[in-house]
Design a protein around this motif. Structure first.
Motif, PDB file in Angstrom:
ATOM      1  N   PHE A 103     -16.224   6.831   4.162  1.00 30.64           N
ATOM      2  CA  PHE A 103     -15.145   6.368   5.028  1.00 30.64           C
ATOM      3  C   PHE A 103     -14.225   5.421   4.262  1.00 30.64           C
ATOM      4  O   PHE A 103     -12.997   5.539   4.313  1.00 30.64           O
ATOM      5  CB  PHE A 103     -15.730   5.662   6.255  1.00 30.64           C
ATOM      6  CG  PHE A 103     -14.714   4.940   7.089  1.00 30.64           C
ATOM      7  CD1 PHE A 103     -13.994   5.615   8.071  1.00 30.64           C
ATOM      8  CD2 PHE A 103     -14.463   3.585   6.891  1.00 30.64           C
ATOM      9  CE1 PHE A 103     -13.042   4.946   8.837  1.00 30.64           C
ATOM     10  CE2 PHE A 103     -13.521   2.916   7.654  1.00 30.64           C
ATOM     11  CZ  PHE A 103     -12.806   3.600   8.629  1.00 30.64           C
ATOM     12  N   SER A 104     -14.834   4.478   3.525  1.00 30.19           N
ATOM     13  CA  SER A 104     -14.055   3.507   2.758  1.00 30.19           C
ATOM     14  C   SER A 104     -13.205   4.199   1.701  1.00 30.19           C
ATOM     15  O   SER A 104     -12.038   3.842   1.493  1.00 30.19           O
ATOM     16  CB  SER A 104     -15.002   2.498   2.081  1.00 30.19           C
ATOM     17  OG  SER A 104     -15.802   1.836   3.051  1.00 30.19           O
ATOM     18  N   GLY A 105     -13.795   5.193   1.034  1.00 34.07           N
ATOM     19  CA  GLY A 105     -13.051   5.937   0.028  1.00 34.07           C
ATOM     20  C   GLY A 105     -11.846   6.648   0.613  1.00 34.07           C
ATOM     21  O   GLY A 105     -10.745   6.617   0.039  1.00 34.07           O
ATOM     22  N   PHE A 106     -12.009   7.262   1.763  1.00 29.68           N
ATOM     23  CA  PHE A 106     -10.898   7.960   2.407  1.00 29.68           C
ATOM     24  C   PHE A 106      -9.841   6.982   2.929  1.00 29.68           C
ATOM     25  O   PHE A 106      -8.674   7.344   3.064  1.00 29.68           O
ATOM     26  CB  PHE A 106     -11.403   8.862   3.528  1.00 29.68           C
ATOM     27  CG  PHE A 106     -11.881  10.199   3.059  1.00 29.68           C
ATOM     28  CD1 PHE A 106     -10.977  11.190   2.703  1.00 29.68           C
ATOM     29  CD2 PHE A 106     -13.243  10.480   2.940  1.00 29.68           C
ATOM     30  CE1 PHE A 106     -11.408  12.430   2.251  1.00 29.68           C
ATOM     31  CE2 PHE A 106     -13.688  11.712   2.483  1.00 29.68           C
ATOM     32  CZ  PHE A 106     -12.764  12.698   2.144  1.00 29.68           C
ATOM     33  N   GLN A 107     -10.261   5.762   3.248  1.00 28.09           N
ATOM     34  CA  GLN A 107      -9.275   4.751   3.645  1.00 28.09           C
ATOM     35  C   GLN A 107      -8.338   4.443   2.484  1.00 28.09           C
ATOM     36  O   GLN A 107      -7.119   4.344   2.671  1.00 28.09           O
ATOM     37  CB  GLN A 107      -9.991   3.478   4.096  1.00 28.09           C
ATOM     38  CG  GLN A 107     -10.716   3.604   5.415  1.00 28.09           C
ATOM     39  CD  GLN A 107      -9.770   3.708   6.594  1.00 28.09           C
ATOM     40  OE1 GLN A 107      -9.193   2.731   7.046  1.00 28.09           O
ATOM     41  NE2 GLN A 107      -9.599   4.904   7.103  1.00 28.09           N
ATOM     42  N   PHE A 108      -8.903   4.307   1.290  1.00 25.66           N
ATOM     43  CA  PHE A 108      -8.073   4.057   0.110  1.00 25.66           C
ATOM     44  C   PHE A 108      -7.137   5.242  -0.159  1.00 25.66           C
ATOM     45  O   PHE A 108      -5.973   5.056  -0.524  1.00 25.66           O
ATOM     46  CB  PHE A 108      -8.951   3.788  -1.112  1.00 25.66           C
ATOM     47  CG  PHE A 108      -9.548   2.409  -1.144  1.00 25.66           C
ATOM     48  CD1 PHE A 108      -8.757   1.296  -1.421  1.00 25.66           C
ATOM     49  CD2 PHE A 108     -10.893   2.207  -0.877  1.00 25.66           C
ATOM     50  CE1 PHE A 108      -9.299   0.015  -1.437  1.00 25.66           C
ATOM     51  CE2 PHE A 108     -11.442   0.931  -0.887  1.00 25.66           C
ATOM     52  CZ  PHE A 108     -10.651  -0.163  -1.166  1.00 25.66           C
ATOM     53  N   LEU A 109      -7.662   6.447   0.024  1.00 27.36           N
ATOM     54  CA  LEU A 109      -6.823   7.632  -0.147  1.00 27.36           C
ATOM     55  C   LEU A 109      -5.708   7.662   0.901  1.00 27.36           C
ATOM     56  O   LEU A 109      -4.581   8.089   0.629  1.00 27.36           O
ATOM     57  CB  LEU A 109      -7.666   8.908  -0.042  1.00 27.36           C
ATOM     58  CG  LEU A 109      -8.649   9.163  -1.190  1.00 27.36           C
ATOM     59  CD1 LEU A 109      -9.499  10.411  -0.900  1.00 27.36           C
ATOM     60  CD2 LEU A 109      -7.901   9.353  -2.515  1.00 27.36           C
ATOM     61  N   GLY A 110      -6.029   7.204   2.113  1.00 26.03           N
ATOM     62  CA  GLY A 110      -5.022   7.137   3.171  1.00 26.03           C
ATOM     63  C   GLY A 110      -3.902   6.177   2.818  1.00 26.03           C
ATOM     64  O   GLY A 110      -2.724   6.460   3.064  1.00 26.03           O
ATOM     65  N   TRP A 111      -4.269   5.032   2.222  1.00 23.52           N
ATOM     66  CA  TRP A 111      -3.243   4.083   1.793  1.00 23.52           C
ATOM     67  C   TRP A 111      -2.366   4.700   0.699  1.00 23.52           C
ATOM     68  O   TRP A 111      -1.162   4.456   0.674  1.00 23.52           O
ATOM     69  CB  TRP A 111      -3.908   2.815   1.255  1.00 23.52           C
ATOM     70  CG  TRP A 111      -4.615   2.022   2.315  1.00 23.52           C
ATOM     71  CD1 TRP A 111      -4.444   2.115   3.669  1.00 23.52           C
ATOM     72  CD2 TRP A 111      -5.610   1.022   2.108  1.00 23.52           C
ATOM     73  NE1 TRP A 111      -5.281   1.230   4.317  1.00 23.52           N
ATOM     74  CE2 TRP A 111      -6.006   0.553   3.397  1.00 23.52           C
ATOM     75  CE3 TRP A 111      -6.213   0.471   0.989  1.00 23.52           C
ATOM     76  CZ2 TRP A 111      -6.966  -0.451   3.567  1.00 23.52           C
ATOM     77  CZ3 TRP A 111      -7.175  -0.515   1.155  1.00 23.52           C
ATOM     78  CH2 TRP A 111      -7.543  -0.967   2.429  1.00 23.52           C
ATOM     79  N   LYS A 112      -3.006   5.482  -0.178  1.00 26.54           N
ATOM     80  CA  LYS A 112      -2.244   6.138  -1.243  1.00 26.54           C
ATOM     81  C   LYS A 112      -1.254   7.141  -0.651  1.00 26.54           C
ATOM     82  O   LYS A 112      -0.113   7.248  -1.111  1.00 26.54           O
ATOM     83  CB  LYS A 112      -3.209   6.850  -2.202  1.00 26.54           C
ATOM     84  CG  LYS A 112      -2.531   7.411  -3.437  1.00 26.54           C
ATOM     85  CD  LYS A 112      -3.541   8.005  -4.406  1.00 26.54           C
ATOM     86  CE  LYS A 112      -2.841   8.548  -5.646  1.00 26.54           C
ATOM     87  NZ  LYS A 112      -3.805   9.147  -6.606  1.00 26.54           N
ATOM     88  N   GLU A 113      -1.688   7.875   0.389  1.00 33.29           N
ATOM     89  CA  GLU A 113      -0.794   8.819   1.063  1.00 33.29           C
ATOM     90  C   GLU A 113       0.378   8.080   1.707  1.00 33.29           C
ATOM     91  O   GLU A 113       1.523   8.549   1.639  1.00 33.29           O
ATOM     92  CB  GLU A 113      -1.558   9.602   2.127  1.00 33.29           C
ATOM     93  CG  GLU A 113      -2.514  10.660   1.573  1.00 33.29           C
ATOM     94  CD  GLU A 113      -3.135  11.494   2.680  1.00 33.29           C
ATOM     95  OE1 GLU A 113      -2.380  12.124   3.442  1.00 33.29           O
ATOM     96  OE2 GLU A 113      -4.382  11.484   2.799  1.00 33.29           O
ATOM     97  N   LEU A 114       0.094   6.950   2.338  1.00 32.27           N
ATOM     98  CA  LEU A 114       1.167   6.163   2.961  1.00 32.27           C
ATOM     99  C   LEU A 114       2.169   5.696   1.917  1.00 32.27           C
ATOM    100  O   LEU A 114       3.387   5.762   2.128  1.00 32.27           O
ATOM    101  CB  LEU A 114       0.570   4.942   3.680  1.00 32.27           C
ATOM    102  CG  LEU A 114      -0.215   5.201   4.963  1.00 32.27           C
ATOM    103  CD1 LEU A 114      -0.858   3.900   5.453  1.00 32.27           C
ATOM    104  CD2 LEU A 114       0.680   5.778   6.054  1.00 32.27           C
TER     105      LEU A 114
END
Length: 203
Positions: A103-114
């Protein structure tokens, strides 16, 4: 009758273990923090669809699915412990921990997408709130992840020794620790799902 009910609840709170009291107070404080921040987030842009020209981060969708699954695994920890099934207890703790890491890893990826979409701290106020809210949630979850790892190691060590296993299974304090972890984890799951729905509303 009402006085008896009030006295009953007061005694129940008074007899609560200090650790449980502290955790509930912490959850209450965190809940207020998220409430005020989400209110500020909504008021920063009175209409939905602030980011309608952008695509909602797929990583946030994936992380939401993971947190839902982790809610299931965390709910299985205590029942397994009550049945004296330490292997299952350890496995559900480990699964919850690993799902939390993913979950934490995908949160970082989500920030990268933003960031790729041009949504960052320098843009509109609502954009910075996406990072702040998800970041504070991730910080809170980080503490639970560390605690989960400690519990996994403890259960693993105790499972190898019959005496330690017996002490672990019969100690009310150990039962309480697992219970508090499961409650806190579900609380963090609920907070993220509320944030997720709010983020969807803004896109």
């Amino acid at each position: 009758m009402q006085k008896e009910k009030k006295t009953h609840w007061f005694r129940k709170i008074e007899n609560m273990h200090p650790y449980r009291t502290l955790m509930y107070l912490g959850m209450f404080g965190s809940g207020l923090l998220f409430f005020f921040l989400t209110t500020a987030f909504v008021l920063s842009q009175p209409e939905s669809g602030v980011f309608e020209r952008s695509t909602f981060p797929k990583s946030f969708i994936m992380s939401s699915l993971l947190i839902v699954v982790s809610s299931y695994t965390s709910g299985k920890i205590l029942p397994s412990f009550r049945l004296h099934e330490l292997d299952k207890t350890k496995n559900f703790l480990l699964f919850t921990f690993l799902l939390g890491l993913l979950f934490s890893g995908f949160q970082f990826l989500g920030w990268k997408e933003l960031s790729t979409m041009g949504i960052d701290f320098r843009g509109i106020p609502s954009g910075s709130f996406l990072y702040v809210l998800s970041g504070i949630h991730l910080f809170h979850l980080g503490g639970a992840l560390i605690y989960a790892l400690v519990l996994v190691i403890q259960v693993e060590k105790s499972g190898k020794d019959p005496v330690k296993s017996l002490i672990l299974l019969t100690n009310p304090y150990e039962h309480m620790k697992l219970d508090l972890f499961a409650v806190y984890w579900k609380f963090m799951d609920a907070v993220w799902l509320i944030l997720f729905v709010l983020f969807l509303w803004m896109f």
